[in-house]
Write an enzyme that holds these catalytic residues in place. Structure first.
Site, short mmCIF file in Angstrom:
data_model
loop_
_atom_site.label_atom_id
_atom_site.label_comp_id
_atom_site.label_asym_id
_atom_site.label_seq_id
_atom_site.Cartn_x
_atom_site.Cartn_y
_atom_site.Cartn_z
N CYS A 167 7.13 104.71 8.20
CA CYS A 167 7.03 105.69 9.28
C CYS A 167 8.31 106.51 9.39
CB CYS A 167 6.74 104.98 10.59
SG CYS A 167 7.88 103.61 10.88
N GLU A 177 2.67 114.22 7.87
CA GLU A 177 3.11 112.94 7.32
C GLU A 177 2.25 112.62 6.09
OE1 GLU A 177 2.22 109.37 9.61
OE2 GLU A 177 4.25 108.64 9.24
N LYS A 191 -4.18 92.09 16.18
CA LYS A 191 -5.05 92.48 15.06
C LYS A 191 -4.23 93.10 13.94
CE LYS A 191 -7.27 96.26 13.92
NZ LYS A 191 -7.25 96.22 12.45
N GLU A 205 4.13 103.07 18.73
CA GLU A 205 5.07 103.40 17.66
C GLU A 205 4.27 104.16 16.61
OE1 GLU A 205 8.24 102.85 17.72
OE2 GLU A 205 8.50 101.29 19.23
P1 NAP Z 1 -3.79 103.66 11.75
O1 NAP Z 1 -4.92 104.14 10.98
O2 NAP Z 1 -3.47 104.35 13.04
O3 NAP Z 1 -4.06 102.11 12.01
C1 NAP Z 1 -3.15 101.27 12.70
C2 NAP Z 1 -3.91 100.08 13.24
O4 NAP Z 1 -4.82 100.52 14.25
C3 NAP Z 1 -4.76 99.37 12.20
O5 NAP Z 1 -4.77 97.99 12.50
C4 NAP Z 1 -6.10 100.01 12.44
O6 NAP Z 1 -7.18 99.24 11.98
C5 NAP Z 1 -6.14 100.13 13.94
N1 NAP Z 1 -7.04 101.14 14.47
C6 NAP Z 1 -7.63 102.19 13.82
N2 NAP Z 1 -8.37 102.91 14.69
C7 NAP Z 1 -8.25 102.31 15.90
C8 NAP Z 1 -8.78 102.59 17.20
N3 NAP Z 1 -9.57 103.64 17.43
N4 NAP Z 1 -8.45 101.78 18.23
C9 NAP Z 1 -7.64 100.72 18.03
N5 NAP Z 1 -7.12 100.40 16.83
C10 NAP Z 1 -7.41 101.19 15.77
O7 NAP Z 1 -2.44 103.67 10.93
P2 NAP Z 1 -2.23 103.11 9.47
O8 NAP Z 1 -2.80 104.10 8.54
O9 NAP Z 1 -2.65 101.70 9.38
O10 NAP Z 1 -0.65 103.09 9.38
C11 NAP Z 1 0.09 104.18 9.04
C12 NAP Z 1 0.67 104.87 10.26
O11 NAP Z 1 1.47 103.97 11.00
C13 NAP Z 1 1.59 106.00 9.87
O12 NAP Z 1 1.31 107.12 10.66
C14 NAP Z 1 2.98 105.46 10.20
O13 NAP Z 1 3.94 106.44 10.46
C15 NAP Z 1 2.70 104.59 11.37
N6 NAP Z 1 3.75 103.58 11.55
C16 NAP Z 1 4.63 103.73 12.58
C17 NAP Z 1 5.66 102.81 12.77
C18 NAP Z 1 6.61 102.97 13.91
O14 NAP Z 1 7.29 102.02 14.22
N7 NAP Z 1 6.69 104.14 14.53
C19 NAP Z 1 5.78 101.72 11.91
C20 NAP Z 1 4.87 101.58 10.87
C21 NAP Z 1 3.85 102.54 10.70
P3 NAP Z 1 -7.62 99.27 10.40
O15 NAP Z 1 -6.57 99.99 9.65
O16 NAP Z 1 -7.72 97.85 10.10
O17 NAP Z 1 -8.90 99.96 10.32
#
Ligand code: NAP
Ligand code: MG
Length: 492
Positions: free
Chosen positions: A305, A402, A197, A271
């Site tokens: 990230c 963050e 997804k 991650e």
């Molecule tokens: P997010 O809100 O956690 O969303 C990540 C993914 O999970 C999206 O596809 C989101 O869907 C989905 N999601 C949301 N709630 C969920 C749930 N309850 N169950 C299952 N899936 C769910 O993060 P984001 O705002 O997209 O991305 C930013 C974050 O990613 C930052 O904290 C960043 O540090 C982290 N990140 C980490 C890495 C690493 O390698 N450590 C790399 C890149 C980013 P929708 O967004 O489509 O609603």
């Protein structure tokens, strides 16, 4: 709080001087008005018939309607992946699997320009980054893991590595294409099948990748792309037919997923977020370090990230580093992501812009000295000027949380012990940077920093052969390199 001005600008830079626009052409881009789910090798309408819009954050204009996958769609996709796993993919000789993965890598290269433009349109990142970083790295991940497919027994000598089955993969919006590659390539190389997804705001490159899977003749059901939002992700995590969850995203959602998986037999890698320390010692090559700071926090609008969002500068050079940093910041161009001169594109969504604005306001209220560049920004779309805070304390929220935007918190230090203690004083531990002329100091400091990836005299450099992952609340497990194979394997 005081808003500072930069007196050096007039001396060093004529800010009226502008580059002529150099927009990347979009004529060659083929996008449909509506995208269905990619299940069992075909694009199919979602069971409930619902669609949502993906927009261009630089123009606020709609790009396409995207299918909203529900529990029912996830169930169909997981069954297709299971069938493909049991009857085709796990039975295929590994070197045959490798050929498909190589073919996918080559097709990404052939269509690199199209993928870069779509990535920048859908997510807002500067074309220079999608063209030079995201898309080439996505192709190199497929190339790299294709190479491992028939060599797994050499990767784990004395063991008999076996695939797990169906992997459920959930990715964020900051590197949509690259994260899809990080997830899909090792899963396929190890003989697993996939239900992935993408994020709600950036589904297009994963759907274009589905077109490549079709053209490459990848057997039906080996990779399924189910678009949607949080509920779709949760349906994948909780589906009993999933053997492994690979999640990249925020620490908050990672914790929800970890709770949901407790007590199940599903393997998982998480991650998550970061708040990296970028540490500049007095003996560092200062001009290179300033470039490293800029690359560390302003690259990809700070939507990284492992962004170097906390800067620690040794006292003796702090004034010089901050002055040079401000000068350099004034030359950064914020604007049209498709313009080849743009350094900083659009913030990915209105919600993310609001989050950045509110944390910056908190930083101002907490009394930090802040400095924001004076560059012009377009009137439509979501933008944030590069911003730094100095004189902040360890307890400031902008030092601890963050922000995921182009905002840097600067502190000074005197001794190595002090900076190591300050750098480690965070809930996260994803990455860090160290700038010094002395190799011995690099070894000393990096061995004490609690971070999964540490760069020395450079920043934000990625390679498919290097493992990536976090300590503490930055995650569980490693992706990339040889380490990235084992989360998709059982050994017996
Ligand atoms: P997010 O809100 O956690 O969303 C990540 C993914 O999970 C999206 O596809 C989101 O869907 C989905 N999601 C949301 N709630 C969920 C749930 N309850 N169950 C299952 N899936 C769910 O993060 P984001 O705002 O997209 O991305 C930013 C974050 O990613 C930052 O904290 C960043 O540090 C982290 N990140 C980490 C890495 C690493 O390698 N450590 C790399 C890149 C980013 P929708 O967004 O489509 O609603
Ligand atoms: Mg979008």
């Amino acid at each position: 709080m005081k808003k500072e001005t930069n007196n050096n600008i007039a001396l060093n830079f004529n800010t009226d001087w502008k580059y002529a626009p150099a927009p990347e052409s979009t004529d060659h881009i083929k996008l449909k008005k509506k995208y269905d789910l990619f299940i069992n090798g075909k694009f199919v309408a979602p069971v409930k018939g619902k669609y949502f819009e993906t927009t261009n954050p630089a123009t606020e204009g709609k790009i396409a309607d995207i299918a909203e996958g529900t529990k029912e769609d996830v169930d169909i996709a997981v069954k297709a992946a299971r069938n493909a796993y049991e009857n085709v993919w796990s039975k295929m000789p590994a070197k045959e699997r490798a050929k498909y993965i190589y073919r996918i890598a080559r097709m990404i290269q052939e269509r690199a320009r199209e993928f870069s433009v779509i990535e920048s349109m859908d997510g807002g990142k500067a074309i220079r980054e999608s063209r030079d970083v995201d898309v080439p790295l996505a192709a190199s991940h497929f190339f790299y893991y294709a190479g491992w497919a028939d060599k797994l027994e050499y990767a784990f000598p004395g063991k008999k590595p076996k695939p797990l089955g169906v992997a459920g993969q959930i990715i964020p919006w900051n590197f949509p294409m690259l994260m899809a590659a990080w997830k899909i390539a090792p899963a396929l190389a190890t003989g697993n099948t996939v239900v992935l997804k993408p994020a709600e705001t950036t589904p297009l490159t994963a759907l274009k990748l589905a077109e490549i899977f079709q053209e490459a003749g990848l057997p039906d059901g080996v990779v399924n792309i189910v678009t949607g939002a949080a509920a779709t992700g949760a349906a994948i995590v909780n589906h009993p037919g999933i053997d492994k969850v690979a999640f990249t995203g925020s620490t908050d959602v990672g914790k929800i997923i970890q709770k949901a998986l407790a007590g199940t037999n599903k393997k998982y890698t998480l991650e998550l977020g970061g708040k990296a320390a970028n540490i500049i010692f007095e003996d560092a090559p200062i001009d290179q370090a300033v470039e490293g700071i800029v690359n560390g926090i302003f690259f990809n609008q700070g939507h990284v990230c492992c962004a170097g969002s906390r800067l620690f500068v040794q006292e003796g050079v702090a004034d010089m580093v901050i002055r040079k940093l401000k000068d350099r910041m004034e030359t950064l161009i914020v604007g049209d992501p498709l313009d080849k001169n743009t350094d900083i594109g659009a913030i990915n969504s209105k919600e993310q812009l609001k989050k950045i604005e509110s944390l910056v306001q908190i930083g101002i209220n907490e009394g930090g000295d802040y400095y924001q560049t004076s560059c012009s920004i377009p009137s439509k779309g979501y933008w944030f000027r590069p911003t730094i805070f100095s004189g902040v304390s360890q307890s400031s929220r902008i030092v601890q949380e963050e922000i995921f935007g182009p905002v840097l918190a600067i502190q000074t230090f005197r001794t190595t012990d002090e900076v190591v203690e300050k750098a480690n004083n965070t809930a996260y531990g994803l990455s860090a940077g160290v700038w010094t002329d002395k190799g011995s100091k690099i070894f000393k400091v990096t061995s004490q920093l609690r971070a999964g990836v540490i760069w020395a005299n450079t920043y934000n450099k990625f390679d498919p052969t290097s493992p990536f992952g976090g300590y503490k609340e930055s995650g569980v497990g490693r992706e990339g390199g040889l380490h990235g194979l084992s989360p998709y394997l059982k050994m017996n």
